[in-house]
Design a protein around this motif. Structure first.
Motif, PDB file in Angstrom:
ATOM      1  N   ARG A  18      42.809  34.623  35.377  1.00 26.01           N
ATOM      2  CA  ARG A  18      43.071  34.197  36.753  1.00 26.01           C
ATOM      3  C   ARG A  18      43.861  35.288  37.485  1.00 26.01           C
ATOM      4  O   ARG A  18      44.781  35.873  36.914  1.00 26.01           O
ATOM      5  N   PHE A  19      43.472  35.514  38.736  1.00 27.78           N
ATOM      6  CA  PHE A  19      44.175  36.468  39.588  1.00 27.78           C
ATOM      7  C   PHE A  19      44.486  35.777  40.909  1.00 27.78           C
ATOM      8  O   PHE A  19      43.627  35.082  41.460  1.00 27.78           O
ATOM      9  N   TYR A  35      35.005  45.141  30.867  1.00 31.78           N
ATOM     10  CA  TYR A  35      33.943  44.693  31.773  1.00 31.78           C
ATOM     11  C   TYR A  35      34.502  43.504  32.547  1.00 31.78           C
ATOM     12  O   TYR A  35      35.156  42.630  31.970  1.00 31.78           O
ATOM     13  N   PHE A  36      34.222  43.456  33.856  1.00 31.67           N
ATOM     14  CA  PHE A  36      34.712  42.378  34.719  1.00 31.67           C
ATOM     15  C   PHE A  36      33.542  41.695  35.417  1.00 31.67           C
ATOM     16  O   PHE A  36      32.668  42.371  35.962  1.00 31.67           O
ATOM     17  N   GLN A  37      33.566  40.359  35.432  1.00 29.19           N
ATOM     18  CA  GLN A  37      32.545  39.584  36.147  1.00 29.19           C
ATOM     19  C   GLN A  37      33.208  38.384  36.825  1.00 29.19           C
ATOM     20  O   GLN A  37      33.934  37.623  36.179  1.00 29.19           O
ATOM     21  N   VAL A  38      32.948  38.225  38.108  1.00 29.80           N
ATOM     22  CA  VAL A  38      33.601  37.171  38.893  1.00 29.80           C
ATOM     23  C   VAL A  38      32.996  35.805  38.563  1.00 29.80           C
ATOM     24  O   VAL A  38      31.782  35.627  38.617  1.00 29.80           O
ATOM     25  N   ILE A  43      36.456  39.593  44.955  1.00 32.77           N
ATOM     26  CA  ILE A  43      37.187  40.806  44.598  1.00 32.77           C
ATOM     27  C   ILE A  43      36.669  41.949  45.460  1.00 32.77           C
ATOM     28  O   ILE A  43      35.474  42.031  45.737  1.00 32.77           O
ATOM     29  N   LYS A  44      37.566  42.842  45.878  1.00 32.61           N
ATOM     30  CA  LYS A  44      37.104  44.041  46.583  1.00 32.61           C
ATOM     31  C   LYS A  44      37.554  45.277  45.832  1.00 32.61           C
ATOM     32  O   LYS A  44      38.609  45.286  45.197  1.00 32.61           O
ATOM     33  N   MET A  45      36.704  46.299  45.872  1.00 33.29           N
ATOM     34  CA  MET A  45      37.079  47.613  45.364  1.00 33.29           C
ATOM     35  C   MET A  45      37.358  48.488  46.560  1.00 33.29           C
ATOM     36  O   MET A  45      36.575  48.499  47.520  1.00 33.29           O
ATOM     37  N   VAL A  88      38.087  35.620  36.696  1.00 29.12           N
ATOM     38  CA  VAL A  88      37.243  36.763  36.346  1.00 29.12           C
ATOM     39  C   VAL A  88      37.088  36.830  34.826  1.00 29.12           C
ATOM     40  O   VAL A  88      38.086  36.782  34.093  1.00 29.12           O
ATOM     41  N   TRP A  89      35.833  36.928  34.376  1.00 32.35           N
ATOM     42  CA  TRP A  89      35.580  37.161  32.953  1.00 32.35           C
ATOM     43  C   TRP A  89      35.961  38.598  32.625  1.00 32.35           C
ATOM     44  O   TRP A  89      35.614  39.526  33.357  1.00 32.35           O
TER      45      TRP A  89
END
Length: 199
Positions: A18-19, A35-38, A43-45, A88-89
């Motif tokens: 959690r963020f 690796y990140f998956q919503v 999320i923004k880069m 986020v995974w």
């Protein structure tokens, strides 16, 4: 691509983190180890500038982010920050690479996603270098429209005028003015302060 199924991610040891809104997931220059998956939220880069941020991409449910440095073995070229509260995974690099090797269909889908992102970046760079502010704005909006699976008469733009400015290199005042002009000629609509793009 709707992302890697959560059951498959869990099978390889992923955790659901959690963020809170505004929290950083990683910073520019950090080594890529996950690796990140919503799962939920957005999320923004971005790259931080002297006067404003430049948004590299916006990612929502089912979308992954930060794979090129993970696969290419180089540091993150941008920060990743939660726009809203998010889940986020997170999967360790070694397990993610094993998942790709053992699931060629997932690997192939990743290649398609990365190719589409590369195409979008090329179009956006072309728009920023050669096109009017109006075309820059429409290029960004149409990118989100193409990613969307929503139906209806109009596509509701899921980002703010400030985010459009941050993605196009324009001032927010310019975006506000040009959005009104685009609405006047029928390219956009404005309803309850939301920007809509006719299908």
């Amino acid at each position: 691509m709707a992302g890697i199924p959560s059951a498959l991610l869990q099978q390889y040891g992923a955790s659901l983190n959690r963020f809170v809104k505004g929290e950083y997931i990683f910073y520019e220059g950090w080594p890529a180890h996950f690796y990140f998956q919503v799962e939920e939220g957005t999320i923004k880069m971005l790259n931080g500038g002297e006067n404003n941020d430049y948004i590299q991409g916006v990612f929502s449910q089912g979308e992954s982010f930060g794979e090129p440095p993970l696969i290419g073995d180089f540091p993150y070229p941008a920060d990743a920050r939660a726009i809203s509260n998010a889940k986020v995974w997170v999967l360790k690099k070694v397990e993610y690479l094993r998942l790709l090797r053992e699931n060629p269909d997932v690997h192939f889908e990743l290649m398609k996603v990365l190719a589409k992102r590369l195409c979008h970046k090329t179009k956006l760079l072309n728009a920023m270098n050669t096109q009017s502010p109006e075309q820059r704005i429409l290029t960004i909006i149409d990118f989100f429209k193409q990613k969307s699976h929503r139906s209806g008469d109009c596509f509701e733009v899921p980002i703010t005028r400030q985010a459009i400015a941050d993605m196009t290199g324009l001032r927010v005042e310019t975006v506000i003015k040009k959005v009104i002009q685009l609405a006047d000629i029928g390219e956009l609509r404005i309803a309850n302060h939301k920007i809509m793009r006719p299908w």
